[in-house]
Design an enzyme around this catalytic site. Structure first.
Site, short mmCIF file in Angstrom:
data_model
loop_
_atom_site.label_atom_id
_atom_site.label_comp_id
_atom_site.label_asym_id
_atom_site.label_seq_id
_atom_site.Cartn_x
_atom_site.Cartn_y
_atom_site.Cartn_z
N ASP A 39 143.92 -11.56 104.91
CA ASP A 39 143.29 -11.26 103.62
C ASP A 39 143.72 -9.91 103.08
O ASP A 39 143.95 -9.76 101.88
CB ASP A 39 141.78 -11.40 103.66
N SER A 129 128.68 -10.79 109.71
CA SER A 129 127.30 -10.33 109.58
C SER A 129 127.21 -9.17 108.59
O SER A 129 126.20 -9.00 107.92
CB SER A 129 126.75 -9.89 110.94
N ASP A 173 135.62 -12.20 103.67
CA ASP A 173 134.23 -12.39 104.08
C ASP A 173 133.30 -12.45 102.88
O ASP A 173 132.41 -13.31 102.79
CB ASP A 173 133.79 -11.27 105.02
N TYR A 225 141.13 -1.97 114.18
CA TYR A 225 141.32 -2.80 112.99
C TYR A 225 142.16 -2.04 111.95
O TYR A 225 143.11 -2.57 111.39
CB TYR A 225 139.95 -3.17 112.42
#
Length: 397
Positions: A39, A129, A173, A225
């Site tokens: 993404d 989340s 997300d 990340y």
């Protein structure tokens, strides 16, 4: 089959049915069928939504944001709206407060709010989340009559997470949580947010998709990340393209040769370009009715995440290796990596056997029992609309 994920209830003072409340927002977590770490490279992804988080929201004219979560054992937190600023909050409240900051920064004059949150999306499980914690703008959108569309809210939520929280996440997300439809997977082009809803009804074909939460936690803002994202951006710069999605799959070998001895960058580029091709392959298989054949593509995807992107971990590898040895059709890790969850595609008749095999393997390794549940595609916070690649994004709230 292990634990189930149900529909949460914003009970108590924040009840969605209470007369004192003036708005109720719902936002989903997500599992990503295929398309990992693509993404932020402007590539393709294919998520579906998991059961919702609930937020009960009321408007306050005082410029105070009052936050309470049914999932956090702590008193409600009060924040002055005027004090909201990037890096000012490192707790769970950074996600919902960051969205109010992003809305105000975008020119929307909002005052304060009372917010009560409840969620069944496991924190740190690679199931979005954090995006679910950004549920509040959906209710704020109605309370303040902002008339923002789903894709606009997704962009604002991404900015909140990138700038306010400090996590360099992509747009998948937030868009998935806002735009997924029940019984479908969302084929999303993250460059322009054009999308196509792909029917994904495994039960009708005698299959199930299991999510296995290893209970190993991760944090996107702790460095690994971000290193992968920076490496991908370096690869794009070295290849002279805006993003790695601009490297055609047919030209991959030539692109890797141009990168010379940049071995780490070569691995990252190889994963992103091949993962984009895997997403398109899964879409083609689903649309042609060859659903069982996507299992092999999931297996390829995990190998790429493990060997090229290097974001798997022993617990995730234990899930996927055990599941495949137990007659699963396919399996791979899902989410940002460094822990979290794996997805396992199985025949319906094999659910209990595969679940038991994974639980037994974890017990034998001295690990905490994993949380296993079925992923049934749900509606996200807003319905998605089909658009062409060249058209404007079209998920409306």
């Amino acid at each position: 089959m292990g634990e189930a994920v149900g529909e949460p209830s914003a009970s108590g003072s924040g009840s969605c049915t209470g007369r004192s409340r003036r708005g109720c927002g719902r936002r989903a977590g997500r599992e990503n069928l295929i398309g990992e770490h693509t993404d932020y490279n402007d590539g393709f992804v294919m998520p579906s939504a998991l059961p919702h988080q609930v937020a009960a929201v009321s408007r306050r004219e005082r410029r105070i944001l009052r936050l309470h979560s049914a999932d956090v054992d702590a008193d409600p937190v009060e924040l002055r709206v005027a004090d909201l600023a990037p890096a000012s909050d490192k707790s769970w409240t950074a996600y919902p407060s960051g969205v109010l900051w992003a809305l105000r920064e975008a020119g929307h004059e909002l005052t304060g709010a009372d917010v009560h949150l409840a969620s069944t999306v496991p924190s740190g499980a690679g199931l979005s989340s954090s995006a679910a914690l950004e549920v509040r703008p959906l209710a704020m959108n109605d309370l303040y009559a902002l008339a923002l569309r789903g894709w606009q809210l997704a962009r604002l939520c991404q900015r909140a997470e990138n700038v306010y929280v400090g996590a360099p996440v992509g747009i998948m997300d937030q868009t998935a949580s806002a735009c997924c439809r029940g019984g479908h997977a969302l084929f999303l082009d993250t460059r322009d947010l054009s999308q196509r809803q792909i029917p994904f009804d495994l039960a009708a074909e005698g299959m199930r998709l299991l999510v296995v939460d290893t209970r190993v936690k991760h944090s996107h803002s702790e460095g690994e990340y971000g290193k992968r994202r920076a490496g991908c951006e370096k690869g794009a710069a070295l290849l002279g393209v805006d993003a790695l999605c601009d490297v055609p799959y047919a030209d991959l070998d030539a692109a890797l040769e141009r990168l010379g001895d940049e071995e780490e960058v070569r691995r990252l580029v190889r994963h992103v370009v091949t993962e984009d091709e895997r997403v398109e392959r899964v879409v083609a298989l689903l649309e042609s009715g060859d659903t069982r054949r996507i299992g092999a593509v999931l297996v390829e995807g995990h190998a790429s995440l493990r060997d090229d992107f290097r974001i798997s971990c022993p617990e995730l590898d234990l899930v996927v290796d055990t599941a495949l040895a137990s007659a699963a059709l396919g399996r791979r890790m899902t989410g940002g990596g460094f822990g979290g969850s794996a997805i396992v595609l199985v025949e319906a008749a094999a659910v209990d056997a595969v679940t038991k095999a994974v639980e037994d393997a974890f017990a034998a390794a001295g690990l905490k029992r994993p949380r296993v549940f079925e992923a049934v595609p749900r509606r996200g916070a807003a319905p998605g609309l089909t658009v062409s690649r060249a058209a404007s994004p079209a998920c409306t709230p």
